[in-house]
Design a protein around this motif. Structure first.
Motif, PDB file in Angstrom:
ATOM      1  N   ALA A  56      18.857   7.644 -18.797  1.00 56.24           N
ATOM      2  CA  ALA A  56      20.235   8.117 -18.939  1.00 56.24           C
ATOM      3  C   ALA A  56      21.021   7.234 -19.909  1.00 56.24           C
ATOM      4  O   ALA A  56      21.796   7.736 -20.730  1.00 56.24           O
TER       5      ALA A  56
ATOM      6  N   THR B 165      19.644   8.083 -23.517  1.00 56.53           N
ATOM      7  CA  THR B 165      19.890   9.420 -24.047  1.00 56.53           C
ATOM      8  C   THR B 165      21.303   9.941 -23.805  1.00 56.53           C
ATOM      9  O   THR B 165      21.734  10.873 -24.488  1.00 56.53           O
TER      10      THR B 165
ATOM     11  N   ASP C 283      22.035  11.535 -21.175  1.00 60.22           N
ATOM     12  CA  ASP C 283      21.851  12.669 -20.269  1.00 60.22           C
ATOM     13  C   ASP C 283      21.602  12.130 -18.861  1.00 60.22           C
ATOM     14  O   ASP C 283      20.522  11.620 -18.561  1.00 60.22           O
TER      15      ASP C 283
ATOM     16  N   ALA D  46      22.003  13.981 -15.961  1.00 63.31           N
ATOM     17  CA  ALA D  46      21.874  15.069 -14.982  1.00 63.31           C
ATOM     18  C   ALA D  46      20.826  14.757 -13.926  1.00 63.31           C
ATOM     19  O   ALA D  46      21.082  14.872 -12.724  1.00 63.31           O
ATOM     20  N   GLU D  47      19.627  14.376 -14.354  1.00 63.94           N
ATOM     21  CA  GLU D  47      18.549  14.085 -13.399  1.00 63.94           C
ATOM     22  C   GLU D  47      18.894  12.874 -12.538  1.00 63.94           C
ATOM     23  O   GLU D  47      18.579  12.843 -11.354  1.00 63.94           O
TER      24      GLU D  47
ATOM     25  N   TRP E 205      28.336  15.607 -15.672  1.00 68.58           N
ATOM     26  CA  TRP E 205      27.040  14.996 -16.018  1.00 68.58           C
ATOM     27  C   TRP E 205      25.914  15.832 -15.422  1.00 68.58           C
ATOM     28  O   TRP E 205      24.927  16.121 -16.083  1.00 68.58           O
TER      29      TRP E 205
ATOM     30  N   GLY F  84      25.257  18.915 -17.242  1.00 65.84           N
ATOM     31  CA  GLY F  84      24.941  18.734 -18.654  1.00 65.84           C
ATOM     32  C   GLY F  84      26.097  19.082 -19.570  1.00 65.84           C
ATOM     33  O   GLY F  84      25.912  19.273 -20.771  1.00 65.84           O
TER      34      GLY F  84
ATOM     35  N   ARG G 285      28.749  17.124 -20.117  1.00 71.27           N
ATOM     36  CA  ARG G 285      29.293  15.906 -20.719  1.00 71.27           C
ATOM     37  C   ARG G 285      28.195  14.859 -20.758  1.00 71.27           C
ATOM     38  O   ARG G 285      27.453  14.690 -19.809  1.00 71.27           O
ATOM     39  N   GLY G 286      28.133  14.157 -21.871  1.00 72.28           N
ATOM     40  CA  GLY G 286      27.187  13.059 -21.991  1.00 72.28           C
ATOM     41  C   GLY G 286      27.719  11.818 -21.279  1.00 72.28           C
ATOM     42  O   GLY G 286      28.928  11.581 -21.242  1.00 72.28           O
TER      43      GLY G 286
END
Length: 103
Positions: free
Chosen positions: A18, A21, A23, A25-26, A56, A59, A61-62
């Motif tokens: 995270a 990247t 990202d 979300a996970e 987040w 997905g 918003r970064g």
């Protein structure tokens, strides 16, 4: 070909991914699942606003590295953090939707 994602229980690896990247979300999904708290509970534990975590997770918003630092404690919780997780989990368990009721 993309490398396979780390297992959900490998929170430190998800955190590093995270940060690299943007990202998250996970990471957000895994933190809620592993600790058994709702998104509101995760917001309370991290101090990151609920809306930010929601965006987040979807997905929309970064994630910025300096904001993700607030989440880092939950990837390898200490005894004190685990006690706090249990307290929040009792009030805001996973599966709760909407705003918590006032008692």
């Amino acid at each position: 070909m993309d490398p396979t994602p780390p297992p959900a229980a490998d929170l430190p690896a998800l955190y590093r991914a995270a940060v690299e990247t943007g990202d998250a979300a996970e990471l957000v999904r895994a933190l809620c699942q592993v600790h058994g708290v709702s998104l509101r509970g995760l917001a309370e534990l991290t101090g990151v606003h609920y809306q930010t975590l929601y965006e987040w997770q979807r997905g929309e918003r970064g994630a910025r590295a300096h904001t993700l630092r607030d989440v880092a404690l939950l990837t390898k919780p200490t005894k004190t953090v685990r006690r706090r997780i249990e307290e929040v989990k009792s009030r805001l368990p996973a599966g709760i939707k909407g705003r918590p009721r006032k008692d």
